[in-house]
Design an enzyme around this catalytic site. Sequence first.
Site, PDB file in Angstrom:
ATOM      1  N   LYS A  43      -0.570  86.203  88.218  1.00 12.69           N
ATOM      2  CA  LYS A  43      -1.396  86.279  87.014  1.00 12.69           C
ATOM      3  C   LYS A  43      -2.679  87.031  87.344  1.00 12.69           C
ATOM      4  O   LYS A  43      -3.246  86.853  88.433  1.00 12.69           O
ATOM      5  CB  LYS A  43      -1.706  84.854  86.543  1.00 12.69           C
ATOM      6  CG  LYS A  43      -2.423  84.762  85.197  1.00 12.69           C
ATOM      7  CD  LYS A  43      -2.644  83.292  84.810  1.00 12.69           C
ATOM      8  CE  LYS A  43      -3.301  83.121  83.461  1.00 12.69           C
ATOM      9  NZ  LYS A  43      -3.493  81.700  83.112  1.00 12.69           N
ATOM     10  N   SER A  80      -1.894  80.630  78.579  1.00 16.37           N
ATOM     11  CA  SER A  80      -2.379  81.970  78.838  1.00 16.37           C
ATOM     12  C   SER A  80      -1.592  82.711  79.924  1.00 16.37           C
ATOM     13  O   SER A  80      -1.737  83.904  80.065  1.00 16.37           O
ATOM     14  CB  SER A  80      -3.853  81.920  79.262  1.00 16.37           C
ATOM     15  OG  SER A  80      -3.993  81.214  80.477  1.00 16.37           O
ATOM     16  N   SER A  83      -1.709  76.158  80.444  1.00 16.49           N
ATOM     17  CA  SER A  83      -1.467  77.602  80.502  1.00 16.49           C
ATOM     18  C   SER A  83      -0.301  78.033  81.374  1.00 16.49           C
ATOM     19  O   SER A  83       0.101  79.188  81.320  1.00 16.49           O
ATOM     20  CB  SER A  83      -2.738  78.323  80.979  1.00 16.49           C
ATOM     21  OG  SER A  83      -3.647  78.435  79.917  1.00 16.49           O
TER      22      SER A  83
END
Lengths: 480, 464
Positions: B61, B136, B160
């Site tokens: 990420k 996210s 997330s």
Amino acid sequence: MSAHEKYDVFIGLEIHIHLKTVSKMFCSCRAHYGDEPNTNVCPVCLGYPGTLPLLNERAMELGYHVARSLGCRIADRTSFVRKNYFYPDMPKNYQISQFEEPVGVEGLMEADLGDGGVRNIRIHDVHLEEDAGKMIHAGDVTLLDFNRAGYPLLEIVTEPDLRTGEETEAFLRDFQRLVRYLGVSDGNMDEGSMKCDANISINHPGKGLGTKVELKNMNSPRFVRLALNHEVIRHAEIIDAGGSLIQETRLWNENRDITESMRRKEEADDYRYFPEPDLPPFIPDDAFLARVEASMVELPLDKKRRLQAEYGLSPEQAEFIHDDVATLHLFEQTVRTGSSARNVAAWLSSDIRKLLNRENLSLADSPLSAARFSALLKLIEEGRISGKIAKKVLENIFSENSDPESIVEKEGWSQISNPVELALIVDKVIGANPEVAAAVRDGDMKQRGWLMGQVMRASDGKAAPELSGKILDEKLSTIV
Amino acid sequence: MSLISELWSGVLIEPGRREQYTRLVGEIDESIGSFLSFSLENPTGKPAGKGPLNGLPVAVKDNIAVEGRPLTCGSHILENLKAPYTATAVRRLEDAGAVVVGKTNMDEFGMGSSNEHSALGTTVNPWNKDRVPGGSSGGSAAAVAAGLVPLALGSDTGGSVRQPANFCGVYGLKPTYGSISRFGLTAYASSLEVIGALTRDIDLLETAFGVMAARDEKDQSSISADMISEDATHVVMLEVDDEILDAPVADAYKRTEGALKEAGYSVGKVSLPSLEMVVPAYYTIATAEASANLARYNGIRYGHSPDFSENPTELMRMARHEGFGDEVKLRILLGTYVLRSGFQDQYYVKAQKIRTLIRNELAGVFASCDLLLMPVFPTQAFLMGDAGMDDYKQRVADVFTCLANLTGLPALSVPTGIDGGLPTGVQFMAPAFGEKRLFKAARDLTDSFPLQTAPGALDIRSLS
């Protein structure tokens, strides 16, 4: 009636000192002055995303050392908070500081405040935090140096127990001396390793604290005195005229010798303190506390008292010796080798001090070690050189950076203490000054001193004074 | 070595397969958008380590630092930033042989549940390209679901990792707070978030977790603790009003109860009275911490800065004005608001009290069960844009996920199949350091809920 007679004055201080640690507060960068800008930096102290603070335990130890030395109640658990405000030289735009759980609280510092006497000033708290970088305005650009960002800072907050600018200046000098004794900080206000903000309020007698004004930008104890005294008068004039003070922060303008408003209370930052989630509370263990105890030293005022009581120094000598850590250490080391304390003190406070001033040297940088100093004193005590020669030897220690014995030997300065040799010199002096000798025989003892001077001169100052005097007296009484 | 590791182990080594792999990722990801950057070259030139993850490609990420690679956090303000160091969790994966191949898209600074708050690109759900991948860590979930990587790292501040894993039909682990170092994870809400992992293979997940979990001297909030045993026989199910959950979600939840019983678990019921306070407490704490954590982005030392400014203060203001998106600004403002002096008792302090309350409530729950079963999110992957879920509803829907963040407990979202062409799933929560129980429960469900493959996904076996 002066402002001080008419009003109660309350002065409190927030003193910041840079702690002498090898590395910064929360990363392993070097904590060092004077390096090229932005060389002692890393992702942590530059606030790069994803970095986390790592507590420097040595800084914590020094913090506890100071708190303990100030008689604070030291924390069995201390924690950090974030103090939020934006400033271009602050990498994270929050400062890691302490708020509700500082290193120490409720201390007392005994201070010699000059005319104010020796008093106990209450310490509100002692807490750790990190410094910011430095902003340099150069023409129409602003430059930033982050070498200082993340330096360990210790903030000492006093209660409003001081009353005048003079007392405060004296307190600050005492405080500087204290941190130097502890070895935790250089305590130099001009180099920025110590900073001091003050708060001041005045009020009608017995009415308690008045409206508080904070003062900043005072870069020496002298400026602190000037700024506070300026404020006392300004406050008094406002109250005299029936006005009231505004709670605000003011800056000392050292070019104009006045304070100027920086911001009002309502413009002040709301620091939005909250617990630092990246650092767990610090709980000192027994080994840590034992190290703190082991680092405790005799505090300056206690030292000064002992210099008088134990070594018989005069108050002036004791003041001089205890004032500077290097002087004190040289004194103590030299006395330990068996030299007389009063002699050591006398030399330190006169000839050595003069030489250092002349050469613009600090004791630490000078070639005078305790070994050389005590060797010099030993030469005098053993009668191998006179006091006068000793001064020349001292000069040569400084100019040649060598040992007293070798200087004396090289220069042939050993005292003449052979009676036969001395008698020859005395004879020569009497022979050259028959009228003076006659006057002495007639009882003019002043002239005897002059003859002694001639003996010393004739021997290049090497004649052993006591023995020469004895021979002179004998000669004057026997030769008719 | 797990089966999936074996399949992947040669892909990056053999030149033919390596080249084919790169080309296929490019082709497939063109319509999915999971990667913000992709490169098989290690920018530091450091050789890969050797260990249980040999040759395994990993996506990371874009809020986790990998030296020499971008670290955009999905934000304009860090669009051109390259990380000057590597996160501890990534370093540990690399030391075990894994190879970082790219950085994945995300909601800006982790603030969002759909990936629509990324400033740098759109990611869609591999199962249905009109739908969001969740957020996210949406890029990481989409990359794994599309078969582009066997393993991806995400971060979980309020769900997330688990919510996008759930939307994309893959496993998503939110480990115990402190078990994996946060050093190198861009902070959004420091006391809540952890680095997590997404994969389609539960064995690989366990291996990767084992590699990453260790005390790190660079993260003083990391803990070295013994894992508790995987023994788990009694599960309690959170009682949830039917109208809160969409029908396919409610149905999957019920079917999980049956599947667990079939696998030999006893299943009870529990209700959490303070659950309704979870979301307000979560957003109060998260935004408060965010307001401080995001203060460092001021355009001075790195990141976006305006072309011209009159003075440093204006420079900071303009950098932030131009660099941050609306959701980020909203949360910074909220956080600043709840931390104001004189208002802390009303908001921040109260939220911390609720946090303690919930922690105690869950401790009570785990005193009489081994695992807690909950939904992940009230809906399946929703439509993108205005036709989807409004921002407010998205935040309210964090209720089931942010519980694990407020309490620091580990949780795993587990796929339960496909309904209406979209994945469904559930999540298990365990006591602190009870990750092994999570893995066991997930493994015990594989017979009832075999993992499905998204249409058009890369099949690594097809490379020759």
